[in-house]
Write a protein that holds these residues in place. Structure first.
Motif, PDB file in Angstrom:
ATOM      1  N   GLN A   4       5.575  -1.829  -1.241  1.00 33.47           N
ATOM      2  CA  GLN A   4       4.993  -1.756   0.203  1.00 33.47           C
ATOM      3  C   GLN A   4       3.813  -2.777   0.171  1.00 33.47           C
ATOM      4  O   GLN A   4       3.026  -2.881  -0.492  1.00 33.47           O
ATOM      5  CB  GLN A   4       4.295  -0.110   0.853  1.00 33.47           C
ATOM      6  N   ILE A   5       4.707  -3.558   1.439  1.00 27.51           N
ATOM      7  CA  ILE A   5       3.180  -4.992   1.913  1.00 27.51           C
ATOM      8  C   ILE A   5       2.530  -4.373   3.227  1.00 27.51           C
ATOM      9  O   ILE A   5       3.714  -4.208   4.205  1.00 27.51           O
ATOM     10  CB  ILE A   5       3.857  -6.560   2.192  1.00 27.51           C
ATOM     11  N   LEU A   6       1.373  -4.413   3.165  1.00 23.83           N
ATOM     12  CA  LEU A   6       0.791  -4.218   3.725  1.00 23.83           C
ATOM     13  C   LEU A   6       0.152  -5.027   4.722  1.00 23.83           C
ATOM     14  O   LEU A   6      -1.742  -5.556   3.463  1.00 23.83           O
ATOM     15  CB  LEU A   6      -0.778  -2.449   3.705  1.00 23.83           C
ATOM     16  N   PRO A   7      -0.066  -5.264   5.485  1.00 19.55           N
ATOM     17  CA  PRO A   7      -1.079  -6.829   6.000  1.00 19.55           C
ATOM     18  C   PRO A   7      -2.503  -6.189   6.371  1.00 19.55           C
ATOM     19  O   PRO A   7      -2.132  -5.238   7.554  1.00 19.55           O
ATOM     20  CB  PRO A   7      -0.392  -7.611   7.301  1.00 19.55           C
ATOM     21  N   VAL A   8      -3.584  -6.551   6.058  1.00 15.26           N
ATOM     22  CA  VAL A   8      -5.092  -5.798   5.838  1.00 15.26           C
ATOM     23  C   VAL A   8      -5.892  -7.026   6.611  1.00 15.26           C
ATOM     24  O   VAL A   8      -5.893  -8.103   6.243  1.00 15.26           O
ATOM     25  CB  VAL A   8      -5.509  -5.178   4.788  1.00 15.26           C
ATOM     26  N   GLY A   9      -6.830  -5.936   7.101  1.00 18.00           N
ATOM     27  CA  GLY A   9      -8.177  -7.074   7.860  1.00 18.00           C
ATOM     28  C   GLY A   9      -8.013  -7.910   8.751  1.00 18.00           C
ATOM     29  O   GLY A   9      -6.677  -7.932   9.406  1.00 18.00           O
ATOM     30  N   PRO A  10      -9.138  -8.296   9.480  1.00 22.76           N
ATOM     31  CA  PRO A  10      -8.704  -9.383  10.466  1.00 22.76           C
ATOM     32  C   PRO A  10      -7.480 -10.943  10.301  1.00 22.76           C
ATOM     33  O   PRO A  10      -7.629 -10.833  11.367  1.00 22.76           O
ATOM     34  CB  PRO A  10     -10.253  -9.567  10.593  1.00 22.76           C
ATOM     35  N   LEU A  11      -7.871 -11.400   8.949  1.00 23.96           N
ATOM     36  CA  LEU A  11      -6.702 -12.290   8.622  1.00 23.96           C
ATOM     37  C   LEU A  11      -5.262 -12.006   8.037  1.00 23.96           C
ATOM     38  O   LEU A  11      -4.566 -12.527   7.786  1.00 23.96           O
ATOM     39  CB  LEU A  11      -7.017 -13.284   7.402  1.00 23.96           C
ATOM     40  N   GLN A  12      -5.420 -10.332   8.270  1.00 27.31           N
ATOM     41  CA  GLN A  12      -3.886 -10.516   7.527  1.00 27.31           C
ATOM     42  C   GLN A  12      -3.575 -10.698   6.696  1.00 27.31           C
ATOM     43  O   GLN A  12      -2.704 -10.823   6.310  1.00 27.31           O
ATOM     44  CB  GLN A  12      -2.895 -10.543   9.147  1.00 27.31           C
ATOM     45  N   CYS A  13      -4.180 -10.312   5.194  1.00 26.89           N
ATOM     46  CA  CYS A  13      -4.037 -10.138   4.277  1.00 26.89           C
ATOM     47  C   CYS A  13      -2.842  -9.698   3.782  1.00 26.89           C
ATOM     48  O   CYS A  13      -2.865  -8.508   3.990  1.00 26.89           O
ATOM     49  CB  CYS A  13      -4.882 -10.282   3.821  1.00 26.89           C
ATOM     50  N   ASN A  14      -1.950  -9.838   3.184  1.00 22.60           N
ATOM     51  CA  ASN A  14      -0.737  -9.412   2.059  1.00 22.60           C
ATOM     52  C   ASN A  14      -1.202  -8.531   1.107  1.00 22.60           C
ATOM     53  O   ASN A  14      -1.380  -9.135   0.169  1.00 22.60           O
ATOM     54  CB  ASN A  14       0.665  -9.558   2.084  1.00 22.60           C
ATOM     55  N   CYS A  15      -1.752  -7.688   1.493  1.00 22.00           N
ATOM     56  CA  CYS A  15      -1.847  -6.513   0.483  1.00 22.00           C
ATOM     57  C   CYS A  15      -0.124  -5.911  -0.380  1.00 22.00           C
ATOM     58  O   CYS A  15       0.692  -5.496   0.878  1.00 22.00           O
ATOM     59  CB  CYS A  15      -2.798  -5.032   1.130  1.00 22.00           C
ATOM     60  N   SER A  16      -0.459  -5.828  -1.276  1.00 18.95           N
ATOM     61  CA  SER A  16       0.409  -5.611  -1.827  1.00 18.95           C
ATOM     62  C   SER A  16       0.637  -4.522  -3.385  1.00 18.95           C
ATOM     63  O   SER A  16      -0.775  -3.928  -3.246  1.00 18.95           O
ATOM     64  CB  SER A  16       1.330  -6.373  -2.809  1.00 18.95           C
ATOM     65  N   ILE A  17       1.386  -3.353  -3.000  1.00 20.18           N
ATOM     66  CA  ILE A  17       1.329  -1.965  -3.299  1.00 20.18           C
ATOM     67  C   ILE A  17       2.568  -1.402  -4.341  1.00 20.18           C
ATOM     68  O   ILE A  17       3.841  -1.467  -3.959  1.00 20.18           O
ATOM     69  CB  ILE A  17       0.908  -0.398  -2.267  1.00 20.18           C
ATOM     70  N   LEU A  18       2.014  -2.151  -5.418  1.00 23.84           N
ATOM     71  CA  LEU A  18       3.764  -1.225  -6.885  1.00 23.84           C
ATOM     72  C   LEU A  18       2.853  -0.690  -7.562  1.00 23.84           C
ATOM     73  O   LEU A  18       2.525  -0.249  -8.486  1.00 23.84           O
ATOM     74  CB  LEU A  18       3.360  -3.209  -7.705  1.00 23.84           C
ATOM     75  N   GLY A  19       4.027   0.396  -7.329  1.00 20.43           N
ATOM     76  CA  GLY A  19       4.480   1.384  -8.228  1.00 20.43           C
ATOM     77  C   GLY A  19       5.633   2.104  -8.772  1.00 20.43           C
ATOM     78  O   GLY A  19       7.110   1.252  -8.169  1.00 20.43           O
ATOM     79  N   ASP A  20       5.864   2.169 -10.193  1.00 22.81           N
ATOM     80  CA  ASP A  20       6.936   2.608 -10.820  1.00 22.81           C
ATOM     81  C   ASP A  20       7.264   4.083 -10.701  1.00 22.81           C
ATOM     82  O   ASP A  20       7.178   5.253 -10.282  1.00 22.81           O
ATOM     83  CB  ASP A  20       7.092   2.725 -12.109  1.00 22.81           C
ATOM     84  N   GLU A  21       8.689   3.896 -10.016  1.00 22.93           N
ATOM     85  CA  GLU A  21       9.435   5.243  -9.329  1.00 22.93           C
ATOM     86  C   GLU A  21       9.543   6.318 -10.447  1.00 22.93           C
ATOM     87  O   GLU A  21       9.851   7.870 -10.397  1.00 22.93           O
ATOM     88  CB  GLU A  21      10.854   5.175  -9.350  1.00 22.93           C
ATOM     89  N   THR A  22       9.400   6.139 -12.077  1.00 26.84           N
ATOM     90  CA  THR A  22       9.148   7.246 -13.165  1.00 26.84           C
ATOM     91  C   THR A  22       7.838   7.421 -13.516  1.00 26.84           C
ATOM     92  O   THR A  22       7.933   8.631 -12.884  1.00 26.84           O
ATOM     93  CB  THR A  22      10.416   6.463 -14.015  1.00 26.84           C
ATOM     94  N   THR A  23       7.439   6.671 -14.086  1.00 23.56           N
ATOM     95  CA  THR A  23       6.121   6.856 -14.491  1.00 23.56           C
ATOM     96  C   THR A  23       4.718   7.563 -13.339  1.00 23.56           C
ATOM     97  O   THR A  23       4.044   7.710 -13.732  1.00 23.56           O
ATOM     98  CB  THR A  23       5.566   5.946 -14.657  1.00 23.56           C
ATOM     99  N   ARG A  24       4.957   6.838 -12.167  1.00 26.58           N
ATOM    100  CA  ARG A  24       4.149   7.275 -10.538  1.00 26.58           C
ATOM    101  C   ARG A  24       2.939   6.720 -10.940  1.00 26.58           C
ATOM    102  O   ARG A  24       1.804   6.853 -10.392  1.00 26.58           O
ATOM    103  CB  ARG A  24       3.378   8.855 -10.671  1.00 26.58           C
TER     104      ARG A  24
END
Length: 211
Positions: A4-24
């Motif tokens: 999931q890519i979440l633009p954050v902060g006043p400059l809309q930095c692309n924060c990426s959340i990476l996860g494994d569907e099995t191990t969580r």
């Protein structure tokens, strides 16, 4: 893979959340701000944060990292060549007219070619100086994915007019380290829309002439 890519902060930095569907297990890349929203995404997918990866030490990419570490216990990784930028975090905050965040040295150094992994996901650090001395990209070959920080954008490249920036070094980094990746590699820049290595090789106006 959960991504999931979440633009954050006043400059809309692309924060990426990476996860494994099995191990969580999860890693978060560039949590510059909006930590409650990042935590909500982790909770929604029942993910446990194991690593915080910073592509470079500009305030819009690193400002929320210490808060996220405090709340989750996850270590923070970035390239120590950007420590001079951390030491001038008050000046960086002044550029944006915001409060100076707490930013500390990394828990571990992201050297070139280092493997960064959680259970189920593995990435390789590519050191791409130019935007900053310690700028890195994270390549996940099994996912055909490159998290490019502010090194490469859709149709553009990172700015080099801030402290530590160097235009020639940046273009060399992109040509020598990124354009050698497969054309189909999906590129998530630090800001703005995603692209691909092939698209940037073919049409990015900054990359048409070799350095």
């Amino acid at each position: 893979m959960i991504h999931q890519i979440l633009p954050v902060g006043p400059l809309q930095c692309n924060c990426s959340i990476l996860g494994d569907e099995t191990t969580r297990e999860a890693m978060v890349i560039d949590p510059g701000d909006d930590i409650p929203r990042i935590l909500a995404i982790l909770a929604r997918h029942s993910l446990t944060l194991k690593q915080i990866v910073i592509t470079h030490a500009h305030i819009d990419h690193i400002a929320g990292a210490q808060q996220l570490k405090r709340l989750t216990g996850a270590p923070i990784f970035y390239n120590q060549l950007d420590l001079p930028l951390v030491e001038m975090m008050d000046i960086q905050a002044g550029w944006l007219g915001i409060e100076t965040p707490e930013v500390l040295p990394p828990d571990d150094h992201l050297a070139d070619n280092r493997t960064v992994s959680i259970a189920g996901l593995t990435g390789t650090v590519i050191h791409t100086p130019g935007h900053t001395p310690g700028s890195i990209c994270l390549h996940l070959p099994a996912e055909n994915l490159l998290l490019a920080g502010d090194t490469l954008f859709a149709g553009s490249v990172g700015r080099t007019d801030l402290p530590g920036g160097d235009a020639r070094t940046l273009i060399t980094s992109i040509h020598d380290r990124l354009l050698i990746l497969p054309d189909a590699t999906r590129v998530i820049p630090g800001h703005g829309p995603s692209t691909s290595i092939g698209a940037e090789r073919e049409s990015n106006p900054f990359l048409q002439a070799k350095p």
